[in-house]
Design a protein around this motif. Sequence first.
Motif, PDB file in Angstrom:
ATOM      1  N   LYS A 195     -20.662 -25.177  20.787  1.00  0.00           N
ATOM      2  CA  LYS A 195     -21.064 -24.005  19.871  1.00  0.00           C
ATOM      3  C   LYS A 195     -21.775 -23.091  20.848  1.00  0.00           C
ATOM      4  O   LYS A 195     -22.217 -22.092  20.445  1.00  0.00           O
ATOM      5  CB  LYS A 195     -21.627 -24.437  18.479  1.00  0.00           C
ATOM      6  CG  LYS A 195     -20.681 -25.278  17.839  1.00  0.00           C
ATOM      7  CD  LYS A 195     -19.187 -24.615  17.680  1.00  0.00           C
ATOM      8  CE  LYS A 195     -18.211 -25.483  16.533  1.00  0.00           C
ATOM      9  NZ  LYS A 195     -18.138 -27.046  16.892  1.00  0.00           N
ATOM     10  N   TRP A 196     -22.641 -23.808  21.639  1.00  0.00           N
ATOM     11  CA  TRP A 196     -23.520 -22.734  22.599  1.00  0.00           C
ATOM     12  C   TRP A 196     -23.233 -23.071  24.077  1.00  0.00           C
ATOM     13  O   TRP A 196     -23.946 -23.870  24.721  1.00  0.00           O
ATOM     14  CB  TRP A 196     -24.869 -23.272  22.155  1.00  0.00           C
ATOM     15  CG  TRP A 196     -25.396 -22.903  20.910  1.00  0.00           C
ATOM     16  CD1 TRP A 196     -25.849 -21.699  20.285  1.00  0.00           C
ATOM     17  CD2 TRP A 196     -25.568 -23.472  19.873  1.00  0.00           C
ATOM     18  NE1 TRP A 196     -26.012 -21.539  19.039  1.00  0.00           N
ATOM     19  CE2 TRP A 196     -25.704 -23.045  18.669  1.00  0.00           C
ATOM     20  CE3 TRP A 196     -25.255 -25.274  19.493  1.00  0.00           C
ATOM     21  CZ2 TRP A 196     -25.945 -23.564  17.177  1.00  0.00           C
ATOM     22  CZ3 TRP A 196     -25.458 -25.731  18.190  1.00  0.00           C
ATOM     23  CH2 TRP A 196     -25.772 -24.896  17.038  1.00  0.00           C
ATOM     24  N   SER A 228     -26.712 -27.564  26.936  1.00  0.00           N
ATOM     25  CA  SER A 228     -25.531 -28.158  26.358  1.00  0.00           C
ATOM     26  C   SER A 228     -24.399 -28.518  27.436  1.00  0.00           C
ATOM     27  O   SER A 228     -23.422 -29.223  27.186  1.00  0.00           O
ATOM     28  CB  SER A 228     -25.208 -27.260  25.193  1.00  0.00           C
ATOM     29  OG  SER A 228     -24.965 -25.946  25.834  1.00  0.00           O
ATOM     30  N   THR A 272     -30.542 -27.871  19.303  1.00  0.00           N
ATOM     31  CA  THR A 272     -29.604 -28.582  19.994  1.00  0.00           C
ATOM     32  C   THR A 272     -29.802 -28.789  21.476  1.00  0.00           C
ATOM     33  O   THR A 272     -29.399 -29.754  22.026  1.00  0.00           O
ATOM     34  CB  THR A 272     -28.018 -27.839  19.697  1.00  0.00           C
ATOM     35  OG1 THR A 272     -28.084 -27.856  18.343  1.00  0.00           O
ATOM     36  CG2 THR A 272     -27.203 -28.317  20.342  1.00  0.00           C
ATOM     37  N   CYS A 316     -31.317 -23.600  14.996  1.00  0.00           N
ATOM     38  CA  CYS A 316     -30.488 -24.749  15.350  1.00  0.00           C
ATOM     39  C   CYS A 316     -29.711 -24.741  16.729  1.00  0.00           C
ATOM     40  O   CYS A 316     -29.750 -26.004  17.288  1.00  0.00           O
ATOM     41  CB  CYS A 316     -29.322 -24.338  14.562  1.00  0.00           C
ATOM     42  SG  CYS A 316     -29.368 -24.714  12.629  1.00  0.00           S
ATOM     43  N   ARG A 317     -29.869 -23.482  17.375  1.00  0.00           N
ATOM     44  CA  ARG A 317     -29.319 -23.426  18.830  1.00  0.00           C
ATOM     45  C   ARG A 317     -30.700 -24.251  19.698  1.00  0.00           C
ATOM     46  O   ARG A 317     -30.109 -25.196  20.611  1.00  0.00           O
ATOM     47  CB  ARG A 317     -29.194 -22.232  19.217  1.00  0.00           C
ATOM     48  CG  ARG A 317     -29.182 -21.789  20.738  1.00  0.00           C
ATOM     49  CD  ARG A 317     -29.417 -20.465  21.099  1.00  0.00           C
ATOM     50  NE  ARG A 317     -30.857 -20.165  21.030  1.00  0.00           N
ATOM     51  CZ  ARG A 317     -31.356 -18.950  20.862  1.00  0.00           C
ATOM     52  NH1 ARG A 317     -30.492 -17.775  20.659  1.00  0.00           N
ATOM     53  NH2 ARG A 317     -32.589 -18.885  20.767  1.00  0.00           N
ATOM     54  N   ARG A 337     -24.162 -21.429  13.930  1.00  0.00           N
ATOM     55  CA  ARG A 337     -24.602 -21.258  15.543  1.00  0.00           C
ATOM     56  C   ARG A 337     -25.233 -19.965  15.554  1.00  0.00           C
ATOM     57  O   ARG A 337     -25.351 -19.800  16.773  1.00  0.00           O
ATOM     58  CB  ARG A 337     -22.929 -21.236  15.865  1.00  0.00           C
ATOM     59  CG  ARG A 337     -21.870 -20.241  15.456  1.00  0.00           C
ATOM     60  CD  ARG A 337     -20.659 -20.306  15.943  1.00  0.00           C
ATOM     61  NE  ARG A 337     -20.592 -20.112  17.437  1.00  0.00           N
ATOM     62  CZ  ARG A 337     -19.464 -20.335  18.069  1.00  0.00           C
ATOM     63  NH1 ARG A 337     -18.268 -20.693  17.569  1.00  0.00           N
ATOM     64  NH2 ARG A 337     -19.263 -20.047  19.358  1.00  0.00           N
ATOM     65  N   ASP A 338     -25.044 -19.114  14.269  1.00  0.00           N
ATOM     66  CA  ASP A 338     -25.947 -17.892  14.686  1.00  0.00           C
ATOM     67  C   ASP A 338     -27.445 -18.081  14.531  1.00  0.00           C
ATOM     68  O   ASP A 338     -28.206 -17.087  14.517  1.00  0.00           O
ATOM     69  CB  ASP A 338     -25.544 -16.928  13.519  1.00  0.00           C
ATOM     70  CG  ASP A 338     -25.670 -17.271  12.202  1.00  0.00           C
ATOM     71  OD1 ASP A 338     -25.545 -18.626  11.980  1.00  0.00           O
ATOM     72  OD2 ASP A 338     -26.178 -16.424  11.388  1.00  0.00           O
ATOM     73  N   SER A 388     -24.604 -27.522  14.370  1.00  0.00           N
ATOM     74  CA  SER A 388     -23.372 -26.512  14.886  1.00  0.00           C
ATOM     75  C   SER A 388     -22.900 -25.764  14.023  1.00  0.00           C
ATOM     76  O   SER A 388     -22.032 -24.786  14.053  1.00  0.00           O
ATOM     77  CB  SER A 388     -22.328 -27.606  15.573  1.00  0.00           C
ATOM     78  OG  SER A 388     -21.546 -28.236  14.796  1.00  0.00           O
TER      79      SER A 388
END
Length: 443
Positions: free
Chosen positions: A343-344, A350, A313, A309-310, A304-305, A301
Motif C-alpha cells: 500500500k506504500w 516497505s 508501517t 498508518c504509513r 493508506r491515506d 493498510s
Amino acid sequence: MRSQNTESNAALDAIYFARGIVEFSRAVVEHDKRLQQAGERGHAAFMQKAAAQFRSQFVTHFEDDIRRGRSWGYATACNAVSRQAGGQEGVEACKAVAARVSQLPSASMRELKPDALALFATSFGRHQQSSTCRNGTIRIAEFCRDDAKVLRSANSQNLSLLVNGFSKWTQEAETREGTEAVARVVRGAGRSCELSDFNQKHLAMLVNGFSKWPDAPDCRDGTFAIASEVLRRAARREFGLSDFAPQTLANLVNGFSKWPEEADSREATLAIANDVLRRDRHARLSEFNHQNLANLVNGFSKWRDAPECRDATFAIAREVLRRAELFHFNPQELANLVNGFTKWSDGRNSRDATFAIAGEVLRRGARHFENQHLAMLVNGFSKWPDARDCRDATLAIAGEVLRRDRYARLSELTHQQVANLVNGFSKWPDEAELARRHFCDRG
C-alpha cells in the motif's frame, strides 16, 4: 525426576480422592498449574487422566449438580481439560459437557452463572470441528439472546469469553444473535461511561469477536463504543496506550479495520499507530511477536491515506528487517506483511522488507505456502517488477501453481485470487507467460 513423580502422584491422589465436583475441580486447576512446570509429559498425563475421570465420574451428574449451584466446578474443570494437554480424553470430556448443556431447558440455564457460561463457551470453542460443541455453544448463545438479565450481571471477562466462543461458529444465526446481544450491552456501557472499568485485553477480545460479523449493526456499534474508549485512554497524557499489550493493540487494529470507512474506527487506529511509533522511538517493537506485526500492517493498510498508518508501517518494516531470520514468520504472516507493505510501495522500508520476504519465499520454497498466500504474495511482488528477488519469487510461485493444477489442487481459489495471480504474472510477460495463459484459459 523423583520430585516430578512425587508431584504427579500427589496430583493423581488429589483428584482420585476428591469428594464432589467442587473439590475435584479445585484439584485439577491447582495441579494443572503446578505440573506445567514439571514437564510436558507429566502434565499431559495428569490432564488426560483428569479428563477421563471428569467424564466418567462427574458429567453424568451434571444436571443434579447444576441445581445444587455447582456449575462453577464443571466450568473450571471443563476449561482445564479441554486445552491441548488434555488430548483426546479432554476433547471427549468437553463434548460430554456440551451435550448436556445443549439439552438444558431455560430454567436450568438460569442456574448457570455468567462466569460459568463464559467458560463453557470458550471451552467448547476450542473444538470447532465438533457438532456437539457447536450445539452447546448455540444453546448458550440462545440463552444470552433471550434472557437480557444474564448479560447485565456479566463482567468484561465474561462478555469477552462469551463472544470469543460464539465467534468460532460465524455461520450460525444463534451465535450471531448472541454476539449482538453482548454488543448491545457493550454499547450501553459505553453510553454510561462504564467501559472505563473494562480490562484492555477484554476490549480487544470483544472487538475481535464483533468483527466476525461486520454487517451486523449492533456489532458495529459495540465496536465503535470500544473505539471511543480507546481514544479516551489514548488521550491520557501520562500513560496513553502504553499499558496496552502488543497482542491487544494488534487485535484492536485487526477488528477496527473491518469498518475502514467509519470515523470511530479510523481515529482509534490512528491513535494506535501513534503508539506504535512512540514504541519504535524507544526501541520497543521487539516486544511484538511476528503475528502482532503482521496483523498491525494488514490493519493499517486499510487507511493508506493516513500518514500515521504509513509511518507506523514503515517502522514495522524496519523491525522486520532487523529480525533478519524470517523463517520464524509463518506463511500467513509473510503474506499479510507483503499485502500491507504494497500500500506504500514508494517507501524504501516497505520495499526492502518485501524484497527480504521474496528472498525468504525462494529459500523456503513455494510448496510450503497455501493457495491464498501465493495469490497475496504474487499480487504484492508485482508492485516491484524491476526487483530481481520479486521476479524470481513470482516465477517460483508460477511453477508451483502449474504443478498444483496438474493435481487438481487449485479448485478452491476464488475469482479474486485467480485475478491476482494473472495480473501479477503479467508484470513479467516473457517469463511467466505459460502460467498467465494457463489461467486465462481456465477463466
